[in-house]
Design a protein around this motif. Structure first.
Motif, PDB file in Angstrom:
ATOM      1  N   SER A 130     -12.115 -26.044  -7.777  1.00  0.00           N
ATOM      2  CA  SER A 130     -12.827 -27.026  -6.597  1.00  0.00           C
ATOM      3  C   SER A 130     -11.767 -27.081  -5.098  1.00  0.00           C
ATOM      4  N   MET A 131     -10.763 -26.375  -5.682  1.00  0.00           N
ATOM      5  CA  MET A 131      -9.656 -26.185  -4.564  1.00  0.00           C
ATOM      6  C   MET A 131     -10.329 -25.450  -3.235  1.00  0.00           C
ATOM      7  N   ILE A 132     -10.524 -24.792  -4.102  1.00  0.00           N
ATOM      8  CA  ILE A 132     -10.881 -23.563  -3.084  1.00  0.00           C
ATOM      9  C   ILE A 132     -12.111 -23.754  -2.914  1.00  0.00           C
ATOM     10  N   ALA A 134     -13.403 -26.516  -1.404  1.00  0.00           N
ATOM     11  CA  ALA A 134     -12.449 -27.609  -0.213  1.00  0.00           C
ATOM     12  C   ALA A 134     -11.643 -26.844   0.998  1.00  0.00           C
ATOM     13  N   PHE A 135     -11.251 -25.967   0.247  1.00  0.00           N
ATOM     14  CA  PHE A 135     -10.059 -24.920   1.742  1.00  0.00           C
ATOM     15  C   PHE A 135     -11.384 -24.151   2.211  1.00  0.00           C
ATOM     16  N   GLY A 136     -12.354 -24.116   1.922  1.00  0.00           N
ATOM     17  CA  GLY A 136     -13.462 -22.922   2.354  1.00  0.00           C
ATOM     18  C   GLY A 136     -14.225 -23.815   3.568  1.00  0.00           C
ATOM     19  N   VAL A 137     -14.615 -25.255   2.887  1.00  0.00           N
ATOM     20  CA  VAL A 137     -15.342 -26.543   4.486  1.00  0.00           C
ATOM     21  C   VAL A 137     -14.364 -26.118   5.408  1.00  0.00           C
ATOM     22  N   PHE A 138     -12.698 -26.392   5.479  1.00  0.00           N
ATOM     23  CA  PHE A 138     -12.461 -26.312   5.891  1.00  0.00           C
ATOM     24  C   PHE A 138     -11.760 -25.446   7.368  1.00  0.00           C
ATOM     25  N   THR A 139     -12.178 -23.969   6.691  1.00  0.00           N
ATOM     26  CA  THR A 139     -11.927 -22.823   6.800  1.00  0.00           C
ATOM     27  C   THR A 139     -13.567 -22.180   8.146  1.00  0.00           C
ATOM     28  N   ARG A 211     -17.609 -34.800  -7.328  1.00  0.00           N
ATOM     29  CA  ARG A 211     -17.252 -35.382  -6.583  1.00  0.00           C
ATOM     30  C   ARG A 211     -16.820 -34.512  -4.472  1.00  0.00           C
ATOM     31  N   GLY A 212     -17.439 -32.613  -5.208  1.00  0.00           N
ATOM     32  CA  GLY A 212     -17.174 -32.168  -3.597  1.00  0.00           C
ATOM     33  C   GLY A 212     -18.311 -31.597  -3.579  1.00  0.00           C
ATOM     34  N   VAL A 213     -19.722 -31.857  -4.401  1.00  0.00           N
ATOM     35  CA  VAL A 213     -20.957 -32.458  -4.016  1.00  0.00           C
ATOM     36  C   VAL A 213     -20.778 -33.453  -3.354  1.00  0.00           C
ATOM     37  N   LEU A 261     -11.162 -33.860  -0.111  1.00  0.00           N
ATOM     38  CA  LEU A 261     -10.869 -33.163  -1.096  1.00  0.00           C
ATOM     39  C   LEU A 261      -9.859 -32.111  -2.503  1.00  0.00           C
ATOM     40  N   ILE A 262      -8.997 -31.680  -0.965  1.00  0.00           N
ATOM     41  CA  ILE A 262      -8.252 -30.871  -1.390  1.00  0.00           C
ATOM     42  C   ILE A 262      -7.110 -32.160  -2.047  1.00  0.00           C
ATOM     43  N   SER A 263      -6.512 -32.822  -2.052  1.00  0.00           N
ATOM     44  CA  SER A 263      -5.636 -34.174  -1.635  1.00  0.00           C
ATOM     45  C   SER A 263      -6.223 -34.342  -3.705  1.00  0.00           C
ATOM     46  N   ARG A 264      -7.699 -34.556  -3.367  1.00  0.00           N
ATOM     47  CA  ARG A 264      -7.533 -34.997  -5.250  1.00  0.00           C
ATOM     48  C   ARG A 264      -7.480 -34.033  -6.547  1.00  0.00           C
ATOM     49  N   ASN A 265      -7.899 -32.873  -5.463  1.00  0.00           N
ATOM     50  CA  ASN A 265      -7.667 -31.935  -6.363  1.00  0.00           C
ATOM     51  C   ASN A 265      -6.039 -31.570  -7.113  1.00  0.00           C
ATOM     52  N   ARG A 266      -5.641 -31.758  -5.667  1.00  0.00           N
ATOM     53  CA  ARG A 266      -4.047 -31.465  -6.240  1.00  0.00           C
ATOM     54  C   ARG A 266      -3.695 -32.739  -7.659  1.00  0.00           C
TER      55      ARG A 266
END
Length: 364
Positions: A130-132, A134-139, A211-213, A261-266
Motif C-alpha cells: 500500500s505504501m508502494i 501511495a508512492f505511485g500516486v505521488f510520482t 483507506r487507499g481506495v 497514505l504514506i504516513s498512515r502506512n508508515r
C-alpha cells in the motif's frame, strides 16, 4: 485519532468457553483455527473479518476497472485537446489503475498464513504494498501533473474545443463516484458498528486497502471538478494559464493524499499501537479470568489488517507449580488465539513487586 478500535463489538470475539481453545503448544506457529459456533451463537467467528476482506477486494476491483476505462478515455481527450488539466487527469487515472493492482497484491499477500520464517504472519505485507501504491500516486500523479501545469503556464493560446473533454470528465465523474460510493458504504457499515463516521473509520482502520481506495477515489472526484472548472475558465477567458493552474492544483491534491497514505502506512509498519478501547477490553478480559490475579504489562500491536499481537505479564492465582502455570498460560492464550483478530497471544509471569495495571490506567 479515534480511541475506538478498528473492529466492531470486540466482546463478540472472545469467549471463556473451553470449546474455543485450539490444541496448541506454546511458541508454536499460529494454527488455522477451525470454525467454532461457541464463539458466537449466531454467526461464524470469522464472518466479520472475512466480510471486510472480501468487501475490500471487491472495492479495489471496482476501482481498478473504473480507472482503466477512465484512463483510456482521458488519454484520448488529452490528445485531442492538448489540455494540461486533462493530461494531469489522464496521468492520475493511469496511476490509480496501477495502484489498484498493487492494492490487490497487498490483499493477497497479507492473508498468507504464519510459518516458521514469519511467526506473526504476513499481514504487514499489506502496508508495504500500500505504501508502494501511495508512492505511485505521488510520482506518476502528483509530479507529472505539477510539471505539466508549470510547462503549459505560458503556452500560446490556440483554438480548442473542450466538448469531448467535458463529456469524458462527466462520464469519469459517474464512474469514479460509483467507486467512491462503494468504498464509502463499506466504511460506513463498519463505522456504524463502532459509532464513528465513515471518514473516521477509514482514517483509523488497520485495513490500508480500504483507506487507499477511499482517499484515491475521493481525490479523483475532487480532481475532476477542479479540471472541469479550469478548462471552463480557459474556454471562457481565453487565458491558457487557467488550464495550467488546474493541472497544478490537481497535482498538489494528489501529493497531499499520497503523503497522508504514506504516513498512515508508515505508522502501521513501525508498530502502531492499538486504540485504548481495545486495550481496556483485553485488560478487562484478563482481569476477569478466574485464574488471573493481576496484570502488570499489556502490549497490543497491529501486525496486519485486523491482526493483533498481544503480550501480557500476569500473576496466576494461588501458589502453583511451574508446569501448572504453563498449562494455565496456554489455556488463556488459546482463548485469544481462537479469535481470528489475534495473530498471536503470549503470556509471561509478572516480576515481583511490579506495578499493577487497572482499567483506569488505560485512559491516562
Amino acid at each position: 485519532m479515534s480511541l475506538k478500535p478498528s473492529i466492531a463489538n470486540p466482546q463478540r470475539h472472545l469467549s471463556s468457553s473451553p470449546k474455543a481453545q485450539p490444541s496448541r503448544a506454546r511458541g508454536a506457529s499460529h494454527p488455522k483455527v477451525s470454525d467454532d459456533t461457541s464463539l458466537n451463537s449466531n454467526t461464524n467467528n470469522y464472518s466479520e473479518i472475512n466480510d471486510e476482506h472480501s468487501g475490500s477486494l471487491v472495492t479495489v476491483l471496482i476501482a481498478v476497472g473504473a480507472n482503466l476505462i477512465i484512463a483510456i478515455a482521458k488519454s484520448v481527450a488529452a490528445f485531442m485537446t492538448g489540455s494540461a488539466s486533462m493530461i494531469a487527469e489522464a496521468a492520475h487515472s493511469w496511476a490509480d489503475a496501477g495502484n489498484g493492482t498493487l492494492l490487490i497484491v497487498a490483499e493477497k499477500k497479507s492473508i498468507k498464513p504464519a510459518d516458521k520464517s514469519h511467526p506473526l504472519g504476513y499481514g504487514k505485507e499489506s502496508y508495504v504494498w500500500s505504501m508502494i501504491a501511495a508512492f505511485g500516486v505521488f510520482t506518476a500523479g502528483s509530479i507529472v501533473s505539477i510539471y505539466t501545469g508549470i510547462k503549459e503556464w505560458n503556452a500560446t493560446e490556440s483554438e480548442t474545443n473542450y466538448t469531448v473533454a467535458f463529456i469524458v470528465l462527466a462520464v469519469a465523474f459517474v464512474l469514479e463516484g460509483f467507486s467512491l460510493i462503494q468504498a464509502y458504504r463499506q466504511s460506513k457499515k463498519h463505522g456504524e458498528a463502532l459509532d464513528v463516521s465513515a471518514i473516521g473509520y477509514v482514517v483509523d482502520t488497520s485495513n490500508p486497502t480500504l483507506r487507499g481506495v477511499f482517499f484515491e477515489d475521493l481525490a479523483a472526484v475532487v480532481g475532476l471538478v477542479i479540471a472541469a472548472a479550469a478548462m471552463g475558465m480557459h474556454a471562457y477567458t481565453g487565458e491558457p494559464y487557467w488550464d495550467a493552474l488546474g493541472s497544478i492544483i490537481v497535482g498538489l491534491l494528489l501529493g497531499a493524499v499520497a503523503i497522508f497514505l504514506i504516513s498512515r502506512n508508515r505508522d502501521f509498519l513501525v508498530g502502531h499501537r492499538v486504540a485504548e478501547r481495545m486495550h481496556e477490553y483485553v485488560l478487562g478480559e484478563l482481569l476477569n479470568h478466574p485464574d488471573i490475579d493481576s496484570v502488570s504489562y499489556l502490549h497490543l500491536e497491529w501486525v496486519g489488517p485486523k491482526k493483533m499481537f498481544m503480550v501480557a505479564a500476569v500473576d496466576i492465582k494461588g501458589n502453583q507449580k511451574e508446569e501448572q502455570i504453563a498449562q494455565k498460560f496456554e489455556e488463556v492464550e488459546n482463548l485469544f488465539r481462537a479469535n481470528p483478530i489475534f495473530q498471536e497471544a503470549i503470556l509471561t509471569l509478572s516480576v515481583p513487586n511490579a506495578d499493577l495495571l487497572t482499567l483506569s490506567d488505560i485512559s491516562l
